[in-house]
Every structure is written in C-alpha cells, then in structure tokens.
Design a protein around this motif. Structure first.
Motif, PDB file in Angstrom:
ATOM      1  N   ARG A 156       0.783  -1.250   0.000  1.00  0.00           N
ATOM      2  CA  ARG A 156       0.000   0.000   0.000  1.00  0.00           C
ATOM      3  C   ARG A 156       0.808   1.290   0.000  1.00  0.00           C
ATOM      4  O   ARG A 156       0.255   2.355  -0.195  1.00  0.00           O
ATOM      5  CB  ARG A 156      -0.967   0.044   1.181  1.00  0.00           C
ATOM      6  N   ASP A 192      -2.673   4.630   5.305  1.00  0.00           N
ATOM      7  CA  ASP A 192      -3.662   4.400   6.365  1.00  0.00           C
ATOM      8  C   ASP A 192      -3.989   2.911   6.502  1.00  0.00           C
ATOM      9  O   ASP A 192      -4.482   2.477   7.535  1.00  0.00           O
ATOM     10  CB  ASP A 192      -4.946   5.196   6.109  1.00  0.00           C
ATOM     11  N   SER A 193      -3.718   2.133   5.446  1.00  0.00           N
ATOM     12  CA  SER A 193      -4.019   0.708   5.540  1.00  0.00           C
ATOM     13  C   SER A 193      -2.766  -0.135   5.788  1.00  0.00           C
ATOM     14  O   SER A 193      -2.829  -1.161   6.457  1.00  0.00           O
ATOM     15  CB  SER A 193      -4.750   0.222   4.283  1.00  0.00           C
ATOM     16  N   THR A 242      -0.167   0.942  -6.260  1.00  0.00           N
ATOM     17  CA  THR A 242      -0.040   1.970  -5.233  1.00  0.00           C
ATOM     18  C   THR A 242      -0.449   3.310  -5.840  1.00  0.00           C
ATOM     19  O   THR A 242      -0.849   3.386  -6.991  1.00  0.00           O
ATOM     20  CB  THR A 242       1.415   2.025  -4.738  1.00  0.00           C
ATOM     21  N   HIS A 255      -7.004  -3.166   4.304  1.00  0.00           N
ATOM     22  CA  HIS A 255      -7.943  -2.053   4.123  1.00  0.00           C
ATOM     23  C   HIS A 255      -8.285  -1.479   5.491  1.00  0.00           C
ATOM     24  O   HIS A 255      -8.415  -2.226   6.458  1.00  0.00           O
ATOM     25  CB  HIS A 255      -9.233  -2.533   3.444  1.00  0.00           C
ATOM     26  N   ARG A 274      -1.461   4.680   0.289  1.00  0.00           N
ATOM     27  CA  ARG A 274      -2.503   4.279   1.234  1.00  0.00           C
ATOM     28  C   ARG A 274      -1.882   3.831   2.550  1.00  0.00           C
ATOM     29  O   ARG A 274      -2.120   2.739   3.054  1.00  0.00           O
ATOM     30  CB  ARG A 274      -3.379   3.171   0.634  1.00  0.00           C
TER      31      ARG A 274
END
Lengths: 428, 326
Positions: free
Chosen positions: A60, A66-67, A91, A307, A64
């Motif tokens: 990620r 955050d995941s 990504t 996620h 991302r």
C-alpha cells in the motif's frame, strides 16, 4: 559474527536435527552440533522451513499508508514467517516507473524485517493501454523481474501479447490478474446459487477462465512465460493443467483463502468476505487443493490486501475487496493441505518458498536448509492450535476473514539472513 | 429481544398467515371514519430511504401514521449521506434521536441485514427493499391481494395459498420483488412459475423452489394469478433483450394473452407500470388487474408488520438467521 543454534528442529518436517547459523548463513545442519558460543533456540520438534516467499503482497505504500506501510507490512510478513515479499504495483502513484519501484525497494531495505521486491506495472497507470517502461524498472536498483497490473486485468489481447514478448529481453514474467472486465461489471461475488439468492452482482468463473485460456495460448504462441495470479476456480485448474501438459511455460498461484473459504460465507453480508477474485464454491476449493498438491498450481501467494476499518464496516456493495493474509497464510495451508494429508512440510516449503522464489527470481531466498545457504528460516510450531485474534496482528489493518476461527500452527521464529526478526512469536 | 423483518425467507407459514390476518384487521380501520389506531403512540419510526421510492415511502408513512407513530422521513438526497457519511453513522445518528424502528430502503443488497446484525443500532429494522435482494412487505401485500381475490376476504382468514398457481413474468434477475415473492408464496404453499427471457433469470435460479419457463403463452392457462414485473428500459442497452418491441411481443401481457388465462385469474403489478412494455393499457385498466388494490393493501400490510414488530405481544415475525449469528 553472532551464532545461533536451532536445536532439534524437524527440517522440512523430517527427523529432528540441529541447525547452526553463523552470521548470515547456515553453517551446518546435523545432529548434536556444538552449542559453544551460540545462542540456543530449543526447537523441540518444531518444523523448520526456508523463509517463506510471497509473490503477491499489497504493501500500500506509497499512497494508502492508512491501511499499510512497507514497515508495517514487512513486520506482518516476518510474523507470518516470510523473509521476502513481492509488492504489487497498484499503489498511488502506481509503481509504473523506475522511481516508484526504487522507492518501495529502498523502504523495504530500511525496514529490515523482510526483503521487499517491487513488482512493476505492466501498463501505465494500470490502465491497460500503454506499456510502462518495463526495461527501466528492470534496470533500476529494484531490479524488477515480475510485472503485473494486479487489481486490473491486462485485458487487451494485443497489449498482453506485447508484454509477454517484451519482457523476454531481460527474462521477466508477466503475472496476470485474470478477469474479463465486461463479464464482471458490477460484480460483487461469485456468480451462482448464493449470488442468485442474495441479489449480489455475479462474478462468473468464465470471466477468469477465458482470460487464462487466452493467455496460455498467447504465451505458447510467442514462446513466453506467464504467471497466473490467484486461481480461484476448478475450471482454471483444468486449463492450467492442460497448458502444462502441452508444455506451455505457465505457473500459477492460489491464495490461502481460496483454499479454505466458500461463497456460502457471503450470506452474512459481512464485507470481510469480500475479495477479488471472489470466494467460490466447495467444489472449487477442493479442486484448488488437489491442484496445489499435484503441482498444477505451483505456489501459495497471500494476496495480502489491507484495508482500513471503515472500508469494511459498511454495506457489502460499498466495501473494498481484499483480505489481509500474511499472518495467517501458513496456518491456513497447514489446515487445508498438511493436516488433510495432501501435502507434507517439504511440499509446503516447495509451494511457499522454493517455487515462488524461482518464479520471481529472488536471490538468496527459497534456498535449501543446508550448509552454506543464506540463513532465511522459519520455525513453525505445528502442534499449536489457537483462535485467530486480529488484535495481535502486526499489520496496520485487521480485515481478516478468520477472526475467532481456530487454526493450527504458529510461526515462532523467523530469521532474515541470520538476524532474528521474530522470536517466540514476538517481533524484534 | 430485537426483531426485524429483513427477508421473506425468514417468515414461517404461521408468521406469514398471522401477518395477513392482522392486515385484514387493519384494513377494517380504513373503513372507519377516523382511520387511526393508538397502537404505536409515543413510538418513533424513521423512514430511511437511500433510494428514490415515493410509493413505498408514502405507503409506510400512511401505515405509521394510522398507528399513531411519530414519523421521521429521511431521504438520502441532499442529506449528509451525499456528503460521504456512512450508513453506520447515519443509522447511529438517527437512533441517538430515539428511534424505535428503522424502515430502510437501500440500493445495496444486504444493507438492512447489515443494519440489523452489525451491532450498529438496537432499533427494529424493516426492509423496504434492498438492491436486488428482498422486498418482504411487497411480497406480503401481494400474497394478501391473492388471498383476498382467490380465497376470499373473510373465508381467507387463517388460510394460506395452498395449491394456487402463481406466475411471475419479467426481469427476475434484477427484481427483489421476485425473490421475496418466490420465498413467501412457496412458504404459503403456492406453486410458483417464473417466466422470463433466459437473460433475465439469474444463474442459480434452478435451485429456487419454483418452476422456470421461457414461454408465457403456455403458462397463462395454468395460472391463477399472473404477476408482471416492471422491465426497465435501460436493460435494453445491456443486451438483455434486443428491443422493447420484441420484449413486449414475447413477454408483454395484452388483451389476447389475458384471454388465455382462466376466468378467475387475476393480473397483478407492483408498480410503477410501464404501459406498452410489459402490460397494455387494456389489461392495466381491466377489472382483473389488481394494481390499485395492491397499493391499498400495502398500507394494511405495513400496519400489520409494524404492529407485530413493535406493538404486538406475541413475536409474530421470527428472524432465526439473525439470532443464530449473534
């Protein structure tokens, strides 16, 4: 350099032996090795495997975080017994240039928990229209050899053909996410009895199988090697089996979740079971296990797809697709393949370390546990049984379909080039 | 104990008959000069509609008001939902205002089930239609209409639909009405036949408790009720059938086809009708068509459901699947 003596380990499930690590390499394997000057790890009948290699991980980062990040993802990998993971290209920005793959590669070096081998995108922006600079990614510090638009299918037959041909120049391989896009518009789950009842858009098996059939024929035509990501149907197995019997240079992977879970679970409408390709039927699960056992499917790859909570704590249609898998993969493989008698531990080493390293041309990974080899090792307590508790995950995300499920086996130690990354189930 | 109505498949025969019988009682209220019962006085029901549906919302609203409930209407358009608020947050916000029941219409299959089983809220959940999954109150009002017409208003009390032959025609694939009706009519003992072009039947339909046919004309003489489903024009662009005219010729109900039905047989439509597509004006306006009655009956059924979920002493609607998984 420091020495470690692993005492009484069943190397690849065989008779207990001692394994002496000196620095970054295995110095000796045998009985009653001297413990002098070495830190001793009592394996006590645990199974010693070569460090696991995952050809299909989503870390990620960038984009991302955050995941998952490269750091949290490689910590999860070490927890699960992995010493090398291949990071998928989807990504933000997409890993379709030398710059991005080098960034991911460098972050992996810095993490120190697990080697990270970036996978490059086949097409610019994963859009399936224009080849990315595959050669530049290969020549970069990251040395990319595996290319994939995973998450999206290289659906254009001409683009796929060119990619298969082009990477031959430097021995690369294209890993295809087989999903015919038109047949899967609005798809939410496996198309069949359950989707009919639940009123969720169907993802038919033929959407996977038709692309695999096309791609093995393309690979044959242009004399290239092709790798098929996350096979999920009995029909796909038949096609790959046929292709191999014909001498086509194809390899294939299966995820742990497709070896264990079926679309019946979707009746809960709990998006933790939402994944792409979707969970299939019992018949498919049994065919995949058999194919992994007989070698038609070459490897297990996690498709670890973290996620954030909010992307799963919602209605099914709004939820993201994917499951985390690095920290439960070996347990699921033990449950579905070892404890069922389909595969022994040597077979597990083959499907989860030797072969994936071979397909991805990982250097120093997927090597035998013998003197002179790099000390990338995993110690597994196969007699353990316990419930999966996502709160204990090293991954930043918790989207596991196994929460509360009892699974066998637990990785207690992982060594990356002789350095312990996991000791007694705790990250160092 | 929390109770919901999520799927017609969750209803037993006795649950369903009780709802139909209760709806007959509710229907008598409509004949009074003051069409109101005090049953849900002081209880608050929110109509949480994430999908446009004027008819169903108004029907629920009428039912709630006749039972003296306080009614809150929430439609997604122009609300915080369009600003990215999640279903969970919306539901929790509403419950924080003291809601006893949530009537939810949602475009995503399973959204009401999630709402009822995820521990997000404690209120009773009534599914007013979710995606292409279920629309249980529609199936109940359809069964109510069939029972009244074929068995009788008073003679029907306590009875199911044993042996009645009911044919559903149209877009089964995308229809929550069809799924709910197959489940409920089967539970009530009816023999259900689905008629559609093969493209508008789901893969897996062969496991449903019903017959499937591609031929309307041969099915009509064997039908006690023919339920037509709306076919959305946009399906044409996705190649489900070649043209509207061809669909209409093969699966539309016109006067000639209606004449092939037994004399007692009725024509039903959940609305909104697409005249000239699945039904001609001649059929829609005939005495055999129950479309307007169905609307009236819908209010009675929804009163019965809300009464039994919120006001009734005995649990009328069980929801085994929910409680098992808790």
């Amino acid at each position: 350099m420091s020495k470690t003596l692993i005492r009484g380990a069943k190397v690849l499930g065989g008779d207990p032996q001692d394994v002496l690590i000196d620095g970054a390499v295995v110095e000796a394997v045998g009985r009653n090795l001297p413990a002098e000057g070495a830190e001793v790890v009592e394996a006590d009948g645990k199974v010693l495997l070569p460090g696991l290699v995952d050809l299909h991980t989503h870390l990620r980062e960038p984009g991302r975080e955050d995941s998952e990040t490269v750091l949290t993802g490689t910590r999860a990998a070490a927890s699960g017994g992995y010493t090398n993971v291949f990071a998928m290209a989807n990504t933000f920005p997409v890993a379709d240039t030398a710059g991005v793959v080098e960034q991911v590669w460098r972050l992996g070096q810095e993490s120190g928990y697990c080697d990270v081998q970036p996978i490059g995108a086949v097409t610019v922006g994963l859009e399936g229209a224009k080849l990315a600079e595959l050669g530049a990614m290969h020549e970069s510090a990251a040395g990319v050899t595996v290319f994939s638009d995973d998450g999206k299918c290289v659906h254009d037959a001409v683009i796929m053909r060119r990619a298969l041909e082009y990477v031959k120049a430097f021995g690369g391989v294209v890993a295809q996410h087989a999903q015919e896009p038109r047949l899967t518009e609005g798809a939410q789950m496996n198309e069949g009895v359950v989707s009919a009842e639940l009123g969720l858009g169907g993802w038919p098996a033929v959407a996977e199988e038709s692309v695999i059939a096309r791609d093995v024929l393309l690979a044959e035509h242009v004399g290239s090697r092709v790798h098929i990501c996350h096979l999920s149907t009995a029909g796909s197995v038949e096609i790959v089996r046929w292709a191999k019997s014909r001498g086509i240079d194809v390899t294939a992977e299966v995820t742990p979740h497709h070896l264990l879970l079926t679309d019946e679970l979707v009746r809960s409408y709990n998006p933790v079971y939402k994944v792409n390709p979707p969970l299939r039927t019992e018949r498919d699960v049994m065919a995949l296990r058999e194919a992994l056992a007989d070698g038609t499917i070459d490897i297990v790859a996690t498709d670890h797809a973290p996620h954030p909570h909010e992307d799963k704590d919602c209605e099914w249609a709004a939820a993201a697709m994917g499951m985390v898998g690095l920290e439960t993969a070996l347990s699921v493989v033990q449950e579905t393949m070892v404890d069922t008698g389909l595969l022994d531990w040597a077979g597990v080493a083959d499907r989860m370390s030797f072969k994936p390293a071979q397909i991805g041309q990982a250097t120093g990974h997927g090597r035998p546990v013998s003197a002179g080899e790099p000390a990338n090792l995993t110690l597994v307590e196969s007699a353990y049984r316990g419930q999966v508790d996502p709160a204990g995950f090293a991954s930043r995300s918790r989207n596991t379909p196994y929460e509360g499920r009892e699974l066998p086996g637990r990785v207690t130690h992982t060594w990356l080039r002789g350095k312990a990354t996991l000791v007694d189930g705790k990250l160092t | 104990m929390q109770r919901h109505l999520i799927s017609a498949a969750d209803l037993t025969r006795d649950d369903a008959v009780l709802i139909l019988d209760t709806a007959e009682e509710m229907a008598r209220v409509a004949d009074r000069p003051i069409k109101k019962l005090p049953t849900l006085r002081g209880r608050t029901v929110v109509n949480l509609f994430f999908e446009d549906s004027t008819r169903t919302r108004i029907s629920f609203e009428a039912a709630e008001k006749r039972l003296s409930a306080d009614v809150i209407n929430f439609t997604a358009k122009g609300s915080s939902v369009s600003k990215g608020e999640s279903l969970k947050d919306t539901a929790q916000t509403l419950e924080a205002m003291g809601v006893d029941a949530v009537v939810i219409r949602h475009g995503a299959s399973g959204a009401p089930y999630r709402l009822a089983t995820s521990g997000w809220i404690d209120a009773a959940v009534v599914n007013a239609g979710d995606g292409t999954h279920q629309h249980p109150t529609q199936a109940l009002l359809d069964a109510f209409t069939v029972r009244r017409r074929l068995v009788g208003r008073d003679t029907g009390l306590g009875k199911d639909l044993d042996g009645r032959r009911i044919t559903l025609v149209g877009d089964i694939l995308h229809s929550r009405v069809a799924r709910s009706n197959v489940d409920l009519l089967h539970t009530l003992g009816a023999e259900v036949t689905l008629v559609a072009p093969p493209t508008l039947l789901p893969v897996g339909v062969e496991t449903w408790p019903c017959e499937v046919s591609y031929d309307l004309d041969s099915t009509l003489p064997k039908s006690d009720a023919v339920m037509l489903l709306r076919v959305q024009r946009e399906r044409m662009n996705a190649a489900f059938f070649p043209t509207e005219r061809e669909y209409s010729r093969r699966y539309g109900l016109d006067g000639d086809r209606m004449a092939k039905m037994p004399d007692h047989a009725v024509v039903m439509h959940p609305g909104p009708m697409v005249r000239g597509m699945e039904i001609t004006a001649e059929v829609a306006d005939s005495d055999r068509c129950t479309a307007v009655e169905q609307v009236t009956n819908g209010v009675s059924i929804r009163m019965a459901v809300l009464y039994l979920l919120l006001g009734g002493n005995e649990p009328a609607v069980s929801h085994a699947r929910t409680t098992e998984e808790k």
